[in-house]
Structures are given as C-alpha cells and as structure tokens.
Write a protein that holds these residues in place. Structure first.
Motif, PDB file in Angstrom:
ATOM      1  N   UNK A  41     -42.629   2.233 -37.978  1.00  0.00           N
ATOM      2  CA  UNK A  41     -42.379   3.335 -38.896  1.00  0.00           C
ATOM      3  C   UNK A  41     -40.930   3.760 -38.714  1.00  0.00           C
ATOM      4  N   UNK A  42     -40.129   3.554 -39.737  1.00  0.00           N
ATOM      5  CA  UNK A  42     -38.717   3.956 -39.720  1.00  0.00           C
ATOM      6  C   UNK A  42     -38.589   5.297 -40.425  1.00  0.00           C
ATOM      7  N   UNK A  43     -37.775   6.179 -39.873  1.00  0.00           N
ATOM      8  CA  UNK A  43     -37.735   7.567 -40.334  1.00  0.00           C
ATOM      9  C   UNK A  43     -36.296   8.070 -40.409  1.00  0.00           C
ATOM     10  N   UNK A  44     -36.012   8.863 -41.439  1.00  0.00           N
ATOM     11  CA  UNK A  44     -34.700   9.488 -41.576  1.00  0.00           C
ATOM     12  C   UNK A  44     -34.828  10.723 -42.449  1.00  0.00           C
ATOM     13  N   UNK A  77     -37.305  10.555 -45.543  1.00  0.00           N
ATOM     14  CA  UNK A  77     -37.439   9.182 -46.039  1.00  0.00           C
ATOM     15  C   UNK A  77     -38.114   8.379 -44.935  1.00  0.00           C
ATOM     16  N   UNK A  78     -39.086   7.542 -45.318  1.00  0.00           N
ATOM     17  CA  UNK A  78     -39.783   6.745 -44.305  1.00  0.00           C
ATOM     18  C   UNK A  78     -40.192   5.402 -44.874  1.00  0.00           C
ATOM     19  N   UNK A  79     -40.436   4.454 -43.975  1.00  0.00           N
ATOM     20  CA  UNK A  79     -40.775   3.091 -44.383  1.00  0.00           C
ATOM     21  C   UNK A  79     -41.467   2.384 -43.225  1.00  0.00           C
ATOM     22  N   UNK A  80     -42.478   1.569 -43.558  1.00  0.00           N
ATOM     23  CA  UNK A  80     -43.141   0.726 -42.561  1.00  0.00           C
ATOM     24  C   UNK A  80     -42.674  -0.713 -42.763  1.00  0.00           C
ATOM     25  N   UNK A  81     -42.319  -1.372 -41.690  1.00  0.00           N
ATOM     26  CA  UNK A  81     -41.884  -2.760 -41.773  1.00  0.00           C
ATOM     27  C   UNK A  81     -42.694  -3.611 -40.805  1.00  0.00           C
ATOM     28  N   UNK A  93     -45.928   6.790 -33.475  1.00  0.00           N
ATOM     29  CA  UNK A  93     -44.620   6.356 -33.016  1.00  0.00           C
ATOM     30  C   UNK A  93     -43.709   6.073 -34.206  1.00  0.00           C
ATOM     31  N   UNK A  94     -42.425   6.336 -34.041  1.00  0.00           N
ATOM     32  CA  UNK A  94     -41.462   6.104 -35.111  1.00  0.00           C
ATOM     33  C   UNK A  94     -40.108   5.780 -34.507  1.00  0.00           C
ATOM     34  N   UNK A  95     -39.264   5.169 -35.330  1.00  0.00           N
ATOM     35  CA  UNK A  95     -37.887   4.901 -34.955  1.00  0.00           C
ATOM     36  C   UNK A  95     -36.968   5.592 -35.951  1.00  0.00           C
ATOM     37  N   UNK A  96     -35.983   6.307 -35.447  1.00  0.00           N
ATOM     38  CA  UNK A  96     -35.002   6.929 -36.326  1.00  0.00           C
ATOM     39  C   UNK A  96     -34.075   5.853 -36.874  1.00  0.00           C
ATOM     40  N   UNK A  97     -33.881   5.868 -38.177  1.00  0.00           N
ATOM     41  CA  UNK A  97     -33.026   4.877 -38.834  1.00  0.00           C
ATOM     42  C   UNK A  97     -32.030   5.607 -39.734  1.00  0.00           C
ATOM     43  N   UNK A  98     -30.816   5.830 -39.282  1.00  0.00           N
ATOM     44  CA  UNK A  98     -29.842   6.578 -40.080  1.00  0.00           C
ATOM     45  C   UNK A  98     -29.398   5.858 -41.339  1.00  0.00           C
ATOM     46  N   UNK A  99     -29.735   4.569 -41.456  1.00  0.00           N
ATOM     47  CA  UNK A  99     -29.348   3.805 -42.644  1.00  0.00           C
ATOM     48  C   UNK A  99     -30.439   3.791 -43.705  1.00  0.00           C
ATOM     49  N   UNK A 100     -31.579   4.415 -43.422  1.00  0.00           N
ATOM     50  CA  UNK A 100     -32.664   4.479 -44.400  1.00  0.00           C
ATOM     51  C   UNK A 100     -32.373   5.619 -45.359  1.00  0.00           C
ATOM     52  N   UNK A 101     -32.035   5.286 -46.597  1.00  0.00           N
ATOM     53  CA  UNK A 101     -31.651   6.304 -47.581  1.00  0.00           C
ATOM     54  C   UNK A 101     -32.394   6.065 -48.879  1.00  0.00           C
ATOM     55  N   UNK A 102     -32.279   7.017 -49.780  1.00  0.00           N
ATOM     56  CA  UNK A 102     -32.821   6.910 -51.134  1.00  0.00           C
ATOM     57  C   UNK A 102     -31.692   7.241 -52.100  1.00  0.00           C
ATOM     58  N   UNK A 103     -31.457   6.365 -53.065  1.00  0.00           N
ATOM     59  CA  UNK A 103     -30.285   6.524 -53.921  1.00  0.00           C
ATOM     60  C   UNK A 103     -30.423   7.507 -55.062  1.00  0.00           C
ATOM     61  N   UNK A 104     -31.645   7.822 -55.497  1.00  0.00           N
ATOM     62  CA  UNK A 104     -31.816   8.677 -56.667  1.00  0.00           C
ATOM     63  C   UNK A 104     -31.729  10.153 -56.298  1.00  0.00           C
TER      64      UNK A 104
END
Length: 312
Positions: free
Chosen positions: A56-59, A161-165, A143-154
C-alpha cells in the motif's frame, strides 16, 4: 456507493485497451476515518483473495492551494533542466508538471529523484489530515509505505492518494488506486461534497491470481433446472420456482420457449445437478420426473418430496 465500472484507455498512441473496474465511493465526509474505510475495504479484499507481497503506497497531495505552490516549485526545478527531460516530460512541464513525477522514462529518474517534495508545501490542515490517517492505519494494523512521488494530476483531487501494487504483475504493477477528490462533484455542477474512494482493475486482479495459482472459487451452478413442456407447465413453473427457491434450493428454467431437447442442452451448459421434467401428464399426476444428471438416474416424485430430497 459500490459498483462496477467500465473504461477504455489508450496505453499507446493509436491503440485502445478495454478493461473493467470496481470500486467504492464514500460521499459527504472529509474526515480521515472515511479514507481509512476505503483503504480497509480493499486491503481486506486483497487479504481475502490471498494475494501476497502487495504494498500500500500512500501520499498526501494537499489542497488546491498547496498544489498551486508545488506546481510552481516543480516548474522552477525542472525548467533549467528541461533539456535533460524526456520528450513527454517536456510536454508535461507547462501543462501539468505533477505528471512528470509519474514518468517511467529512465532519463527522467535522476531529476525526479531530486525534485521538491509536496510534503514541504502542505498546509497545516492538510498535514493534520494526513497525520491522522497514518495514525488510524497504524491502529488498524494496515502497513503502508510513504511514496512522495504518488500524485494525482487532475485539479479535483485533494489530500490523500493511495495505491496497491504487486511485484507479480511486472512493470504494470498497480492492482488498485484511489484517493480523495473533494472537488469532483462541484466541478460537474453539484454542491460542494467531500468524497473518497478507489477503483480496482478486475483484469489486474485476475492476472495476479493466475500468476500465483490462486483459485477464486468454484463456478456457481443451479441445483435444479425445470424443463417445461407447454404453456401450462410454464405457468406452473412460475410458482414452483418461488417455492423451490424458498426451500433453499437454487433453480432456474427456460425463458425462451425452447424445445425439450434444447432445454436439456441448456441444463447441461448450466451444469445443473438435477433436471425436473414437467409436462401435461406430470401436472395431472402431481408427480414429476427428477433426473440426476451425474448418475443418469431418475424417479417420479411430488414437488414437496423433491424439495425435501434436494435439501437433504
């Protein structure tokens, strides 16, 4: 709200790829507890399916004012280095520099790695919202990982913002993604309404399961298929189906007025365990031919006795 969605995307110029999504939307709450609920839902689903090694990536992308300051900082950073960017990132620089952070082009990575981080541009309110969400996730054991590059353009996206990979999906490793979009409903003409949710790619999940050898369960098949001959039998089937289903038995019948032969073929396609033959003589006698499709055995029984037999 929870429901399926369909979308078509263009992964490359001139080509389209069809894919399907499902997701949830939580409308009306700007509390990080709502963000937690959306994240918990998908986390539980991933765990229930049994997909290992997901991340789980989080920003937080802040509020619109935060992103406005951040966009300026990115332009100021990338502009002197424009010649070193890929062609697509040079195009994005003026339109939406946040999208450069999504770049998969190898030549962009050193510049992206050293670019300013949005965490340095968050308002106190946005920072507090993000801190509370992280605390809730820790309390929930997610559990999650902070990801400063995870953004949303709109522009209608905000804050979370979050994403599972999954590494089992190769380079296209995202299973699901979402976040907060407090500005969306107002942008399309509705009242100002906070909202958070996610969308998950069905095909991505199926690919991950296939790669990992995960079985998603047996295909659901009917216990009983009513083969009806004639209008009287079809009318009888209307009430009989209700009685059978209320008895805890899954049942279906022909809905196209087909011949007996065609109905039996359909029962085979449906993989029905039993068929029940209903014609004028059966209606007169009150005894119906129940055929075991696996054992190729049959017997004549009343409807009540058939329900009793199948339930046992």
């Amino acid at each position: 709200y929870i429901g399926p969605m369909f979308r078509a995307e263009r992964p490359q110029k001139g080509r389209q790829r069809q894919f399907h999504q499902f997701g949830i939307e939580i409308l009306g709450s700007d509390d990080p507890m709502a963000d937690l609920e959306a994240i918990s839902f998908m986390t539980h689903l991933i765990e229930s399916i049994g997909i290992p090694r997901t991340t789980l990536r989080l920003n937080s992308i802040g509020d619109p004012e935060d992103r406005s300051r951040y966009r300026k900082a990115l332009r100021d950073w990338f502009e002197p280095r424009k010649a070193d960017l890929s062609e697509i990132s040079r195009e994005r620089l003026n339109r939406n520099p946040l999208r450069i952070l999504d770049s998969k082009e190898e030549q962009d990575q050193p510049l992206v790695a050293d670019a300013p981080r949005i965490s340095d541009y968050l308002s106190d309110e946005a920072r507090d919202h993000f801190d509370r969400l992280k605390a809730y996730l820790n309390l929930s054991g997610i559990e999650f990982e902070l990801d400063p590059l995870l953004v949303r353009g709109l522009d209608y996206y905000s804050r979370t913002a979050f994403e599972w990979t999954s590494p089992d999906l190769g380079s296209q490793d995202a299973i699901a993604g979402g976040g907060r979009y407090d500005g969306l409903i107002e942008e399309i003409g509705g009242p100002s309404t906070p909202a958070v949710g996610f969308a998950a790619g069905m095909e991505r999940l199926l690919i991950a399961c296939e790669e990992l050898g995960i079985e998603l369960g047996e295909t659901v098949t009917p216990d009983l298929y009513l083969v009806t001959l004639g209008d009287d039998a079809r009318e009888w089937a209307v009430t009989a189906l209700k009685q059978i289903r209320e008895g805890g038995i899954s049942a279906t019948t022909d809905y196209s007025g087909r011949s007996m032969k065609a109905q039996m073929k359909d029962a085979n396609r449906e993989n029905a365990r039993y068929t029940l033959l209903v014609g004028s003589q059966e209606l007169k006698d009150g005894a119906f031919t129940l055929r075991d499709m696996k054992q190729s055995e049959e017997e004549a029984l009343s409807l009540d006795r058939i329900i009793e037999k199948l339930r046992s």
